[in-house]
Scaffold this active site. Structure first.
Site, short mmCIF file in Angstrom:
data_model
loop_
_atom_site.label_atom_id
_atom_site.label_comp_id
_atom_site.label_asym_id
_atom_site.label_seq_id
_atom_site.Cartn_x
_atom_site.Cartn_y
_atom_site.Cartn_z
N GLY A 70 0.83 -1.21 0.00
CA GLY A 70 0.00 0.00 0.00
C GLY A 70 0.86 1.25 0.00
O GLY A 70 0.51 2.26 -0.63
N ASN A 149 -7.43 3.90 9.40
CA ASN A 149 -6.92 2.65 9.98
C ASN A 149 -7.11 2.57 11.49
O ASN A 149 -7.23 1.49 12.04
CB ASN A 149 -5.44 2.46 9.64
CG ASN A 149 -4.63 3.72 9.74
OD1 ASN A 149 -4.99 4.76 9.21
ND2 ASN A 149 -3.51 3.65 10.43
N GLN A 179 -7.71 0.46 3.96
CA GLN A 179 -8.56 -0.05 5.05
C GLN A 179 -10.03 -0.16 4.64
O GLN A 179 -10.86 -0.54 5.46
CB GLN A 179 -8.43 0.85 6.30
CG GLN A 179 -7.06 0.82 6.93
CD GLN A 179 -6.72 -0.52 7.59
OE1 GLN A 179 -7.56 -1.39 7.78
NE2 GLN A 179 -5.45 -0.69 7.95
N SER A 199 -3.87 -2.78 -0.39
CA SER A 199 -2.75 -3.62 0.05
C SER A 199 -3.28 -5.02 0.38
O SER A 199 -4.24 -5.16 1.15
CB SER A 199 -2.12 -2.99 1.29
OG SER A 199 -1.12 -3.83 1.80
N GLY A 200 -2.63 -6.04 -0.19
CA GLY A 200 -3.13 -7.42 -0.05
C GLY A 200 -3.24 -7.90 1.38
O GLY A 200 -4.19 -8.61 1.74
N HIS A 201 -2.26 -7.52 2.23
CA HIS A 201 -2.23 -8.14 3.56
C HIS A 201 -3.32 -7.65 4.49
O HIS A 201 -3.43 -8.11 5.63
CB HIS A 201 -0.84 -8.02 4.19
CG HIS A 201 -0.45 -6.67 4.71
ND1 HIS A 201 -0.42 -6.38 6.05
CD2 HIS A 201 -0.07 -5.54 4.09
CE1 HIS A 201 -0.01 -5.13 6.22
NE2 HIS A 201 0.21 -4.60 5.04
N THR A 237 10.52 -7.89 -12.02
CA THR A 237 9.84 -9.15 -12.38
C THR A 237 8.64 -9.36 -11.46
O THR A 237 8.75 -9.20 -10.24
CB THR A 237 10.83 -10.33 -12.26
OG1 THR A 237 11.95 -10.03 -13.11
CG2 THR A 237 10.20 -11.64 -12.68
N CYS A 325 2.51 0.93 13.09
CA CYS A 325 3.77 1.60 12.77
C CYS A 325 4.21 2.53 13.90
O CYS A 325 5.38 2.79 14.05
CB CYS A 325 3.61 2.43 11.50
SG CYS A 325 2.63 1.61 10.28
N1 PLP Z 1 -2.74 3.02 4.24
C1 PLP Z 1 -3.41 2.64 5.33
C2 PLP Z 1 -4.70 3.32 5.67
C3 PLP Z 1 -2.92 1.60 6.14
O1 PLP Z 1 -3.58 1.22 7.23
C4 PLP Z 1 -1.68 1.00 5.79
C5 PLP Z 1 -1.09 -0.05 6.63
O2 PLP Z 1 -1.37 -0.16 7.81
C6 PLP Z 1 -1.04 1.43 4.62
C7 PLP Z 1 -1.58 2.44 3.88
C8 PLP Z 1 0.28 0.85 4.20
O3 PLP Z 1 0.11 -0.42 3.64
P1 PLP Z 1 1.38 -1.39 3.50
O4 PLP Z 1 1.66 -1.93 4.84
O5 PLP Z 1 0.93 -2.46 2.54
O6 PLP Z 1 2.47 -0.56 2.96
#
Ligand code: PLP
Length: 393
Positions: A70, A149, A179, A199-201, A237, A325
């Site tokens: 993301g 988030n 989110q 973002s996949g995770h 790649t 974070c």
């Molecule tokens: N944007 C938001 C609102 C998020 O909550 C996060 C991750 O917590 C990100 C961006 C960043 O995503 P990534 O961890 O895949 O870089």
């Protein structure tokens, strides 16, 4: 283990893992190669692009670019469109964005951009009028998240896109939908959003793979130069197993959206009501109605968030204080500060975020244990007089 930190990351769905495995073993060819052995990986990337197109409601799979996360999607969108519009030096975002947007904007500020940061109210909602006032002829870009988030609050990005485009077609609009994806419906083709990142995770694909949607005719330069991958827009790649996993995760999330909106919401509401009813020093730190179905943020007054997390962890419960974070530092969350959450609750705020794998039994266990954790922690708080007032309230 009870995992209630799904806004930090999610478990990889077993079906997603199964989808990925062949590309980590037998089908390892580079999808750009010419021989037959490369056909299966190339097909996997093609299929995933279609799955993501449908997940985001894009008109065409050519609007979908795979990235590594993301954060990369946000950087690519923001820097990529500004590179194509060097005359305009004004950009707008909110005070509650994820650091991947905020810190990119901070860097741009140092490079001479003039930035306006839009505020939020005490329940985390944006002031659209402030945005209207801040839009200017030389606004090159607006970047606003779809859902926050930390609080889960949803921002009216479709309406915001219309406001921006009514003023000027040349002002680009990037939406960080990390989110929102998999939690609420997204249909980009019905909106005026130019760029959107996921973002996949965050929806049961692995960490390390993301997407940037780019509306056709948007002028943008690549962030990573090199080979011709992703039609020259993102060299490197292709990460075939992760892209294939993300594709399936997107399809599953799309099919599970009803469950998310009803059942995950019911469990989240049960957890929230259970805690607010049984814990005397708890207060809700977010909008009651206008938010994604899986998130709540509760402030526990006069206790330290880190201590709450440690006690929860002793019972096998995973939650978070602030975003993943920033936890680890004792700085209170920039989102809660922007909302003006009183300092008495700021340090003791906990985010619980559920997923479609959360069970009722898990929620009941947390509701049952929260009062005794808080009894222990309030006893050692230096704010006994203040707590006594809350107890009698
Ligand atoms: N944007 C938001 C609102 C998020 O909550 C996060 C991750 O917590 C990100 C961006 C960043 O995503 P990534 O961890 O895949 O870089």
């Amino acid at each position: 283990m009870i995992y209630l930190d799904n806004n930090a990351t999610t478990k990889v769905d077993d079906k997603v893992l199964e989808e990925m495995l062949p590309y980590l073993s037998n089908d390892y060819a580079n999808p750009s190669s010419m021989y037959d052995f490369a056909k299966k990986p190339a097909e996997a990337v093609k299929k995933a692009r279609v799955q993501v197109r449908d997940f985001l409601g894009a008109a065409n799979e050519k609007e979908i670019y795979f990235t590594s996360c993301g954060s990369e999607s946000a950087n690519m969108a923001i820097k990529g469109v500004l590179n194509c519009n060097k005359e305009k030096k004004h950009i707008i975002t909110t005070k509650v964005e994820h650091p991947c947007v905020l810190n990119t904007y901070k860097e741009l500020e140092k490079r001479g951009y003039e930035v306006d940061y839009i505020g939020v109210n005490s329940t985390g909602e944006l002031d659209i009028n402030e945005l209207k006032e801040k839009l200017r002829k030389d606004t090159a870009l607006v970047s606003i998240m779809w859902a926050n988030n930390e609080t889960g609050v949803i921002y009216p990005v479709e309406e915001i896109a219309e406001i921006i485009k009514t003023r000027s077609n040349e002002t680009m609009f990037f939406v960080d939908a990390v989110q929102a994806a998999g939690k609420i419906p997204i249909n980009v083709k019905d909106t005026q959003i130019d760029l959107l990142g996921v973002s996949g995770h965050k929806f049961h694909a692995p960490k390390g793979v993301g997407v940037l949607y780019v509306k056709p005719s948007t002028r943008i330069t690549p962030l990573i130069n090199g080979g011709h991958q992703e039609r020259g827009m993102r060299a490197g790649t292709e990460n075939v197993p992760y892209i294939a996993g993300l594709g399936l995760a997107a399809e599953i999330a799309q099919n599970a959206l009803d469950y998310e909106l009803k059942e995950v919401k019911r469990l989240r509401d049960k957890l929230e009501e259970g805690i607010l009813k049984n814990v005397f020093n708890a207060r809700l730190n977010t909008s009651l109605h206008n938010r994604v179905p899986n998130t709540t943020n509760i402030g526990f007054e006069y206790v330290e968030g880190e201590l709450i997390l440690l006690h929860l962890s002793d019972l096998g419960i995973c939650a978070s204080s602030g975003s993943a974070c920033t936890s680890g530092s004792l700085e209170p969350s920039h989102v809660l500060r922007a909302m003006g959450i009183p300092f008495t609750a700021l340090h003791g705020s906990i985010r619980f975020s559920l997923s479609r794998f959360t069970t009722e039994k898990e929620i009941d266990y947390v509701i049952e244990n929260m009062p005794s954790i808080m009894e222990k922690l309030t006893k050692i708080s230096p704010f006994q007089d203040e707590l006594e007032i809350l107890r009698r309230r």
